[in-house]
Design a protein around this motif. Structure first.
Motif, PDB file in Angstrom:
ATOM      1  N   ILE A  49      11.059 -81.894  13.972  1.00 27.39           N
ATOM      2  CA  ILE A  49      10.691 -80.697  13.237  1.00 27.39           C
ATOM      3  C   ILE A  49      11.483 -79.510  13.792  1.00 27.39           C
ATOM      4  O   ILE A  49      11.568 -79.312  15.004  1.00 27.39           O
ATOM      5  CB  ILE A  49       9.179 -80.410  13.347  1.00 27.39           C
ATOM      6  N   SER A  50      12.091 -78.727  12.920  1.00 36.93           N
ATOM      7  CA  SER A  50      12.900 -77.575  13.344  1.00 36.93           C
ATOM      8  C   SER A  50      11.998 -76.429  13.780  1.00 36.93           C
ATOM      9  O   SER A  50      11.337 -75.798  12.955  1.00 36.93           O
ATOM     10  CB  SER A  50      13.816 -77.118  12.205  1.00 36.93           C
ATOM     11  N   LEU A  51      11.987 -76.146  15.093  1.00 33.80           N
ATOM     12  CA  LEU A  51      11.141 -75.075  15.606  1.00 33.80           C
ATOM     13  C   LEU A  51      11.625 -73.717  15.124  1.00 33.80           C
ATOM     14  O   LEU A  51      10.819 -72.813  14.905  1.00 33.80           O
ATOM     15  CB  LEU A  51      11.125 -75.109  17.144  1.00 33.80           C
ATOM     16  N   SER A  52      12.938 -73.559  14.953  1.00 27.96           N
ATOM     17  CA  SER A  52      13.457 -72.265  14.502  1.00 27.96           C
ATOM     18  C   SER A  52      12.947 -71.924  13.110  1.00 27.96           C
ATOM     19  O   SER A  52      12.613 -70.775  12.815  1.00 27.96           O
ATOM     20  CB  SER A  52      14.991 -72.256  14.517  1.00 27.96           C
ATOM     21  N   THR A  53      12.853 -72.921  12.239  1.00 26.26           N
ATOM     22  CA  THR A  53      12.330 -72.692  10.885  1.00 26.26           C
ATOM     23  C   THR A  53      10.863 -72.311  10.932  1.00 26.26           C
ATOM     24  O   THR A  53      10.426 -71.350  10.286  1.00 26.26           O
ATOM     25  CB  THR A  53      12.518 -73.952  10.016  1.00 26.26           C
ATOM     26  N   LEU A  92      14.014 -78.427   7.540  1.00 24.40           N
ATOM     27  CA  LEU A  92      12.723 -78.632   8.193  1.00 24.40           C
ATOM     28  C   LEU A  92      12.858 -79.522   9.418  1.00 24.40           C
ATOM     29  O   LEU A  92      11.964 -79.581  10.252  1.00 24.40           O
ATOM     30  CB  LEU A  92      11.737 -79.263   7.208  1.00 24.40           C
ATOM     31  N   ARG A  93      14.004 -80.194   9.536  1.00 20.87           N
ATOM     32  CA  ARG A  93      14.215 -81.086  10.665  1.00 20.87           C
ATOM     33  C   ARG A  93      15.585 -80.849  11.296  1.00 20.87           C
ATOM     34  O   ARG A  93      16.529 -80.443  10.627  1.00 20.87           O
ATOM     35  CB  ARG A  93      14.087 -82.557  10.243  1.00 20.87           C
ATOM     36  N   THR A 118      16.697 -80.304   0.750  1.00 17.75           N
ATOM     37  CA  THR A 118      17.109 -80.369   2.157  1.00 17.75           C
ATOM     38  C   THR A 118      16.098 -79.758   3.119  1.00 17.75           C
ATOM     39  O   THR A 118      16.214 -79.909   4.325  1.00 17.75           O
ATOM     40  CB  THR A 118      18.460 -79.657   2.359  1.00 17.75           C
ATOM     41  N   GLY A 119      15.130 -79.040   2.602  1.00 18.99           N
ATOM     42  CA  GLY A 119      14.151 -78.397   3.472  1.00 18.99           C
ATOM     43  C   GLY A 119      13.366 -77.331   2.736  1.00 18.99           C
ATOM     44  O   GLY A 119      12.661 -77.619   1.775  1.00 18.99           O
ATOM     45  N   GLY A 174      25.049 -69.691   8.802  1.00 21.52           N
ATOM     46  CA  GLY A 174      24.902 -69.585  10.243  1.00 21.52           C
ATOM     47  C   GLY A 174      24.300 -70.843  10.823  1.00 21.52           C
ATOM     48  O   GLY A 174      24.184 -71.874  10.139  1.00 21.52           O
ATOM     49  N   VAL A 175      23.890 -70.730  12.083  1.00 24.58           N
ATOM     50  CA  VAL A 175      23.323 -71.878  12.794  1.00 24.58           C
ATOM     51  C   VAL A 175      22.061 -72.367  12.108  1.00 24.58           C
ATOM     52  O   VAL A 175      21.796 -73.568  12.030  1.00 24.58           O
ATOM     53  CB  VAL A 175      23.014 -71.489  14.257  1.00 24.58           C
ATOM     54  N   HIS A 176      21.262 -71.427  11.583  1.00 17.39           N
ATOM     55  CA  HIS A 176      19.938 -71.796  11.074  1.00 17.39           C
ATOM     56  C   HIS A 176      19.906 -72.009   9.565  1.00 17.39           C
ATOM     57  O   HIS A 176      18.852 -72.314   9.014  1.00 17.39           O
ATOM     58  CB  HIS A 176      18.920 -70.725  11.461  1.00 17.39           C
ATOM     59  N   GLY A 177      21.027 -71.860   8.866  1.00 20.46           N
ATOM     60  CA  GLY A 177      20.997 -72.132   7.443  1.00 20.46           C
ATOM     61  C   GLY A 177      22.027 -71.374   6.648  1.00 20.46           C
ATOM     62  O   GLY A 177      22.721 -70.488   7.152  1.00 20.46           O
TER      63      GLY A 177
END
Length: 307
Positions: free
Chosen positions: A49-53, A42-43, A79-80, A18-21
């Motif tokens: 910085i990825s706020l959703s994460t 994470l980015r 990758t994160g 999906g969009v977030h991973g």
């Protein structure tokens, strides 16, 4: 990936993206259980910085409810981060799309009860999910439903005058205040989404399935009727309310929207949740006190007492 994480989890297959991973199915060699591992960055692509994460991890760390996915483990990879959850083989989305899987009235009531209990808990600790939809509701082989994907979740306070992005929630489940561009909203956006999900279970098709935000609003107005200031005094102050004009609609009756077998108690739940004015929408606690659930619980207790 760390050596300890690499040694603990044996990856089996990719099960979603999906969009977030990306989500992978894996075998936990320590516990012997199957797990789902969500790989998140994470980015962002811009290097920020990825706020959703951050929000997802922060929200999940606050939750301790059997109807919300538990974060079992977190470890860094190349990758994160990798987030580890129990493996859930189904989503409500996949069940709704598969006509060969029947959805009995008792199962619909059970799923809705679990969803409401999860959201009731979430709201009680100051978290709004902001992306309740069938694809984010996971179901195991014992028909236990759990709320997942907290990438858009926010911790909120009823006493704080905060602004939030209106560009949240998937369009078909997006509350009208969001469609009209409001940045001042609260947990009632989740309640609208629950109403849409419940209606979709009853009908096997989405209640409002617009291809654009304008079309989405047009479909809402077609069914609910044109909003009026008496029922929704705040509507004129919404950022985009006066920018969008629709023909006047009287609305449709819920009896015409749902199959003939739909009960009055089921319609009462939809009507209590799918309301223009967020202040008039049922809370999760109020919804669980409706006859739709109370009568069911009473019948179950009576059947148990016979044995």
């Amino acid at each position: 990936m760390t050596d300890s994480a690499s040694a603990r989890y044996k990856y089996l297959q990719k099960i979603g993206e999906g969009v977030h991973g990306m989500v992978l199915k894996a075998h936990d060699l320590t516990t012997g259980k199957e797990v789902a591992i969500k790989k998140v960055s994470l980015r962002t692509k811009h290097g920020e910085i990825s706020l959703s994460t951050v929000r997802e991890i922060k929200a999940l760390q606050h939750c301790d409810c059997k109807y919300i996915m538990s974060l079992l483990d977190v470890f860094p990879d190349m990758t994160g981060l990798s987030l580890v959850f129990d493996y859930m083989p189904h989503t409500l989305y996949s069940i709704l799309k598969n006509d060969s899987i029947p959805l009995s009235r008792s199962i619909i009531r059970s799923y809705t009860s679990m969803l409401l209990h999860g959201v009731k808990y979430m709201h009680s600790i100051g978290i709004m999910h902001r992306d309740i939809k069938p694809a984010n509701l996971l179901i195991d082989d014992n028909d236990v439903l759990k709320i997942a994907d907290f990438g858009l979740a926010r911790i909120y306070s009823q006493n704080e005058d905060k602004s939030y992005s209106p560009q949240v929630a998937s369009r078909w489940y997006r509350a009208p205040e969001l469609l009209y561009g409001s940045s001042k909203y609260g947990p009632a956006v989740d309640m609208w989404a629950i109403g849409c999900v419940f209606a979709e279970m009853l009908r096997r098709v989405p209640l409002f399935n617009g291809n654009t935000d304008i079309e989405q609003l047009a479909l809402v107005i077609k069914i609910l009727g044109s909003p009026n200031q008496k029922d929704w005094p705040e509507m004129d102050s919404l950022p985009d309310f006066k920018k969008i004009h629709f023909s006047h609609s009287k609305g449709e009756s819920w009896q015409n929207i749902f199959p003939t077998c739909t009960t009055a108690n089921e319609i009462a739940l939809v009507d209590g949740l799918v309301q223009y004015n967020p202040r008039k929408r049922l809370t999760a606690a109020e919804a669980l006190n409706l006859d739709y659930f109370i009568q069911y619980d009473s019948d179950v207790l009576k059947s148990i007492s016979k044995f």
